[in-house]
Design a protein around this motif. Structure first.
Motif, PDB file in Angstrom:
ATOM      1  N   ALA A   1      36.113 -10.599  -9.533  1.00 31.53           N
ATOM      2  CA  ALA A   1      35.621 -10.560 -10.917  1.00 31.53           C
ATOM      3  C   ALA A   1      34.681 -11.731 -11.201  1.00 31.53           C
ATOM      4  O   ALA A   1      33.666 -11.573 -11.894  1.00 31.53           O
ATOM      5  CB  ALA A   1      36.801 -10.566 -11.891  1.00 31.53           C
ATOM      6  N   VAL A   2      34.984 -12.905 -10.656  1.00 30.99           N
ATOM      7  CA  VAL A   2      34.109 -14.076 -10.831  1.00 30.99           C
ATOM      8  C   VAL A   2      32.760 -13.833 -10.164  1.00 30.99           C
ATOM      9  O   VAL A   2      31.703 -14.141 -10.734  1.00 30.99           O
ATOM     10  CB  VAL A   2      34.784 -15.355 -10.273  1.00 30.99           C
ATOM     11  CG1 VAL A   2      33.791 -16.499 -10.156  1.00 30.99           C
ATOM     12  CG2 VAL A   2      35.958 -15.764 -11.149  1.00 30.99           C
ATOM     13  N   ASP A   3      32.782 -13.275  -8.954  1.00 31.65           N
ATOM     14  CA  ASP A   3      31.539 -12.980  -8.237  1.00 31.65           C
ATOM     15  C   ASP A   3      30.684 -11.971  -9.001  1.00 31.65           C
ATOM     16  O   ASP A   3      29.460 -12.114  -9.096  1.00 31.65           O
ATOM     17  CB  ASP A   3      31.823 -12.460  -6.828  1.00 31.65           C
ATOM     18  CG  ASP A   3      32.387 -13.530  -5.900  1.00 31.65           C
ATOM     19  OD1 ASP A   3      32.294 -14.729  -6.252  1.00 31.65           O
ATOM     20  OD2 ASP A   3      32.939 -13.167  -4.846  1.00 31.65           O
ATOM     21  N   LYS A   4      31.340 -10.952  -9.557  1.00 31.26           N
ATOM     22  CA  LYS A   4      30.605  -9.940 -10.336  1.00 31.26           C
ATOM     23  C   LYS A   4      29.967 -10.579 -11.562  1.00 31.26           C
ATOM     24  O   LYS A   4      28.803 -10.331 -11.873  1.00 31.26           O
ATOM     25  CB  LYS A   4      31.547  -8.814 -10.744  1.00 31.26           C
ATOM     26  CG  LYS A   4      30.870  -7.721 -11.545  1.00 31.26           C
ATOM     27  CD  LYS A   4      31.838  -6.613 -11.921  1.00 31.26           C
ATOM     28  CE  LYS A   4      31.118  -5.558 -12.750  1.00 31.26           C
ATOM     29  NZ  LYS A   4      32.032  -4.502 -13.188  1.00 31.26           N
ATOM     30  N   LEU A   5      30.729 -11.426 -12.251  1.00 33.13           N
ATOM     31  CA  LEU A   5      30.197 -12.101 -13.439  1.00 33.13           C
ATOM     32  C   LEU A   5      29.027 -13.013 -13.065  1.00 33.13           C
ATOM     33  O   LEU A   5      28.006 -13.033 -13.760  1.00 33.13           O
ATOM     34  CB  LEU A   5      31.294 -12.902 -14.138  1.00 33.13           C
ATOM     35  CG  LEU A   5      30.855 -13.726 -15.347  1.00 33.13           C
ATOM     36  CD1 LEU A   5      30.249 -12.838 -16.427  1.00 33.13           C
ATOM     37  CD2 LEU A   5      32.038 -14.521 -15.892  1.00 33.13           C
ATOM     38  N   ALA A   6      29.155 -13.737 -11.970  1.00 37.82           N
ATOM     39  CA  ALA A   6      28.075 -14.635 -11.538  1.00 37.82           C
ATOM     40  C   ALA A   6      26.801 -13.843 -11.217  1.00 37.82           C
ATOM     41  O   ALA A   6      25.695 -14.251 -11.609  1.00 37.82           O
ATOM     42  CB  ALA A   6      28.517 -15.439 -10.317  1.00 37.82           C
ATOM     43  N   ALA A   7      26.942 -12.712 -10.535  1.00 35.82           N
ATOM     44  CA  ALA A   7      25.775 -11.886 -10.189  1.00 35.82           C
ATOM     45  C   ALA A   7      25.105 -11.340 -11.442  1.00 35.82           C
ATOM     46  O   ALA A   7      23.871 -11.358 -11.559  1.00 35.82           O
ATOM     47  CB  ALA A   7      26.188 -10.746  -9.269  1.00 35.82           C
ATOM     48  N   LEU A   8      25.909 -10.877 -12.406  1.00 34.52           N
ATOM     49  CA  LEU A   8      25.332 -10.329 -13.641  1.00 34.52           C
ATOM     50  C   LEU A   8      24.712 -11.427 -14.504  1.00 34.52           C
ATOM     51  O   LEU A   8      23.700 -11.198 -15.172  1.00 34.52           O
ATOM     52  CB  LEU A   8      26.388  -9.549 -14.423  1.00 34.52           C
ATOM     53  CG  LEU A   8      26.762  -8.207 -13.805  1.00 34.52           C
ATOM     54  CD1 LEU A   8      28.008  -7.631 -14.464  1.00 34.52           C
ATOM     55  CD2 LEU A   8      25.605  -7.227 -13.881  1.00 34.52           C
ATOM     56  N   THR A   9      25.294 -12.613 -14.481  1.00 29.68           N
ATOM     57  CA  THR A   9      24.714 -13.739 -15.219  1.00 29.68           C
ATOM     58  C   THR A   9      23.364 -14.111 -14.623  1.00 29.68           C
ATOM     59  O   THR A   9      22.393 -14.332 -15.358  1.00 29.68           O
ATOM     60  CB  THR A   9      25.667 -14.946 -15.203  1.00 29.68           C
ATOM     61  OG1 THR A   9      26.894 -14.563 -15.831  1.00 29.68           O
ATOM     62  CG2 THR A   9      25.068 -16.136 -15.927  1.00 29.68           C
ATOM     63  N   LEU A  10      23.286 -14.158 -13.299  1.00 29.54           N
ATOM     64  CA  LEU A  10      22.018 -14.443 -12.632  1.00 29.54           C
ATOM     65  C   LEU A  10      20.973 -13.397 -12.977  1.00 29.54           C
ATOM     66  O   LEU A  10      19.829 -13.719 -13.321  1.00 29.54           O
ATOM     67  CB  LEU A  10      22.211 -14.511 -11.118  1.00 29.54           C
ATOM     68  CG  LEU A  10      20.934 -14.671 -10.289  1.00 29.54           C
ATOM     69  CD1 LEU A  10      20.256 -15.995 -10.609  1.00 29.54           C
ATOM     70  CD2 LEU A  10      21.247 -14.554  -8.815  1.00 29.54           C
ATOM     71  N   GLU A  11      21.368 -12.128 -12.914  1.00 31.71           N
ATOM     72  CA  GLU A  11      20.424 -11.044 -13.211  1.00 31.71           C
ATOM     73  C   GLU A  11      19.951 -11.113 -14.669  1.00 31.71           C
ATOM     74  O   GLU A  11      18.764 -10.942 -14.959  1.00 31.71           O
ATOM     75  CB  GLU A  11      21.071  -9.700 -12.926  1.00 31.71           C
ATOM     76  CG  GLU A  11      20.097  -8.556 -12.971  1.00 31.71           C
ATOM     77  CD  GLU A  11      20.689  -7.277 -12.407  1.00 31.71           C
ATOM     78  OE1 GLU A  11      19.925  -6.297 -12.331  1.00 31.71           O
ATOM     79  OE2 GLU A  11      21.874  -7.243 -12.050  1.00 31.71           O
ATOM     80  N   THR A  12      20.864 -11.395 -15.578  1.00 33.30           N
ATOM     81  CA  THR A  12      20.491 -11.527 -16.991  1.00 33.30           C
ATOM     82  C   THR A  12      19.518 -12.679 -17.178  1.00 33.30           C
ATOM     83  O   THR A  12      18.514 -12.543 -17.895  1.00 33.30           O
ATOM     84  CB  THR A  12      21.751 -11.755 -17.867  1.00 33.30           C
ATOM     85  OG1 THR A  12      22.638 -10.659 -17.684  1.00 33.30           O
ATOM     86  CG2 THR A  12      21.382 -11.866 -19.332  1.00 33.30           C
ATOM     87  N   ASN A  13      19.782 -13.803 -16.533  1.00 33.45           N
ATOM     88  CA  ASN A  13      18.886 -14.960 -16.651  1.00 33.45           C
ATOM     89  C   ASN A  13      17.505 -14.669 -16.072  1.00 33.45           C
ATOM     90  O   ASN A  13      16.485 -15.054 -16.659  1.00 33.45           O
ATOM     91  CB  ASN A  13      19.501 -16.181 -15.966  1.00 33.45           C
ATOM     92  CG  ASN A  13      20.722 -16.701 -16.689  1.00 33.45           C
ATOM     93  OD1 ASN A  13      20.964 -16.369 -17.851  1.00 33.45           O
ATOM     94  ND2 ASN A  13      21.516 -17.499 -16.010  1.00 33.45           N
ATOM     95  N   ARG A  14      17.462 -13.996 -14.936  1.00 29.19           N
ATOM     96  CA  ARG A  14      16.171 -13.648 -14.329  1.00 29.19           C
ATOM     97  C   ARG A  14      15.367 -12.741 -15.257  1.00 29.19           C
ATOM     98  O   ARG A  14      14.163 -12.930 -15.447  1.00 29.19           O
ATOM     99  CB  ARG A  14      16.381 -12.941 -12.987  1.00 29.19           C
ATOM    100  CG  ARG A  14      16.838 -13.860 -11.880  1.00 29.19           C
ATOM    101  CD  ARG A  14      17.169 -13.100 -10.620  1.00 29.19           C
ATOM    102  NE  ARG A  14      15.975 -12.475 -10.066  1.00 29.19           N
ATOM    103  CZ  ARG A  14      15.996 -11.459  -9.221  1.00 29.19           C
ATOM    104  NH1 ARG A  14      17.137 -10.952  -8.813  1.00 29.19           N
ATOM    105  NH2 ARG A  14      14.875 -10.958  -8.758  1.00 29.19           N
ATOM    106  N   LEU A  15      16.030 -11.746 -15.836  1.00 27.90           N
ATOM    107  CA  LEU A  15      15.335 -10.815 -16.728  1.00 27.90           C
ATOM    108  C   LEU A  15      14.904 -11.504 -18.025  1.00 27.90           C
ATOM    109  O   LEU A  15      13.823 -11.229 -18.544  1.00 27.90           O
ATOM    110  CB  LEU A  15      16.216  -9.605 -17.022  1.00 27.90           C
ATOM    111  CG  LEU A  15      16.368  -8.622 -15.860  1.00 27.90           C
ATOM    112  CD1 LEU A  15      17.524  -7.671 -16.106  1.00 27.90           C
ATOM    113  CD2 LEU A  15      15.072  -7.860 -15.630  1.00 27.90           C
ATOM    114  N   THR A  16      15.735 -12.401 -18.524  1.00 32.36           N
ATOM    115  CA  THR A  16      15.370 -13.143 -19.734  1.00 32.36           C
ATOM    116  C   THR A  16      14.148 -14.011 -19.472  1.00 32.36           C
ATOM    117  O   THR A  16      13.222 -14.067 -20.291  1.00 32.36           O
ATOM    118  CB  THR A  16      16.559 -14.006 -20.217  1.00 32.36           C
ATOM    119  OG1 THR A  16      17.666 -13.138 -20.487  1.00 32.36           O
ATOM    120  CG2 THR A  16      16.201 -14.788 -21.462  1.00 32.36           C
ATOM    121  N   ASP A  17      14.123 -14.680 -18.324  1.00 36.71           N
ATOM    122  CA  ASP A  17      12.951 -15.487 -17.959  1.00 36.71           C
ATOM    123  C   ASP A  17      11.709 -14.615 -17.827  1.00 36.71           C
ATOM    124  O   ASP A  17      10.619 -14.993 -18.257  1.00 36.71           O
ATOM    125  CB  ASP A  17      13.190 -16.240 -16.645  1.00 36.71           C
ATOM    126  CG  ASP A  17      14.195 -17.358 -16.783  1.00 36.71           C
ATOM    127  OD1 ASP A  17      14.508 -17.748 -17.932  1.00 36.71           O
ATOM    128  OD2 ASP A  17      14.684 -17.842 -15.749  1.00 36.71           O
TER     129      ASP A  17
END
Length: 161
Positions: free
Chosen positions: A94-110
């Motif tokens: 669950a932590v790994d999934k959250l980290a991957a989605l957080t990274l993806e959200t940050n990339r898209l926001t940038d």
């Protein structure tokens, strides 16, 4: 690989401005920004679900660890329970999934911010081309005027000799 990775690559390629095709460049950003904003919202929602899933998974792991400890009559400290929760396989997933989605959200926001900044760059580039166009004409007119003044000065000097 993210399900949005292919579109992400397309968006990255769209960020630079083709200064030789400003007409099309003026049309593209609103649609591009809208698509990126939609995808960013979807990924952010997935990330938020992953946060809730992580909290639930941690709670389940905590409950299981405490029940197992009580059944085996083991006494665990809170620090040991926290450590066991962190080491639990489902929590780690669950932590790994959250980290991957957080990274993806940050990339898209940038990327969304880059597209928004692109609008300002486009305005500046358009103004620059506009100014260069008119300044060339003004430069030609100014050059002709300077030549005329030099010729007039030469004529005036010859007349005074």
């Amino acid at each position: 690989m993210s399900k949005f990775e292919e579109e992400y690559g397309e968006f990255i390629r769209a960020v630079p401005i083709d200064k030789n095709d400003l007409d099309n460049e003026a049309i593209a950003p609103p649609e591009l920004y809208s698509r990126i904003a939609d995808i960013t919202a979807l990924v952010a929602a997935e990330r938020d679900r992953a946060k809730r899933d992580l909290a639930e998974t941690e709670a389940n792991a905590d409950q299981t660890i405490r029940e197992d400890a009580a059944a085996s009559k083991d006494k665990l400290t809170e620090a040991e329970i926290k450590r066991l929760i962190i080491l639990d396989g489902s929590v780690r997933t669950a932590v790994d999934k959250l980290a991957a989605l957080t990274l993806e959200t940050n990339r898209l926001t940038d990327l969304k911010e880059s597209i928004a900044m692109r609008k300002d760059s486009f305005k500046t580039l358009s103004q620059l081309y506009h100014d260069q166009y008119w300044s060339r004409e003004a430069g030609v007119i100014g050059r002709d005027t300077r030549r005329e003044r030099v010729r007039e000065s030469i004529r005036s000097n010859r007349a005074n000799e």
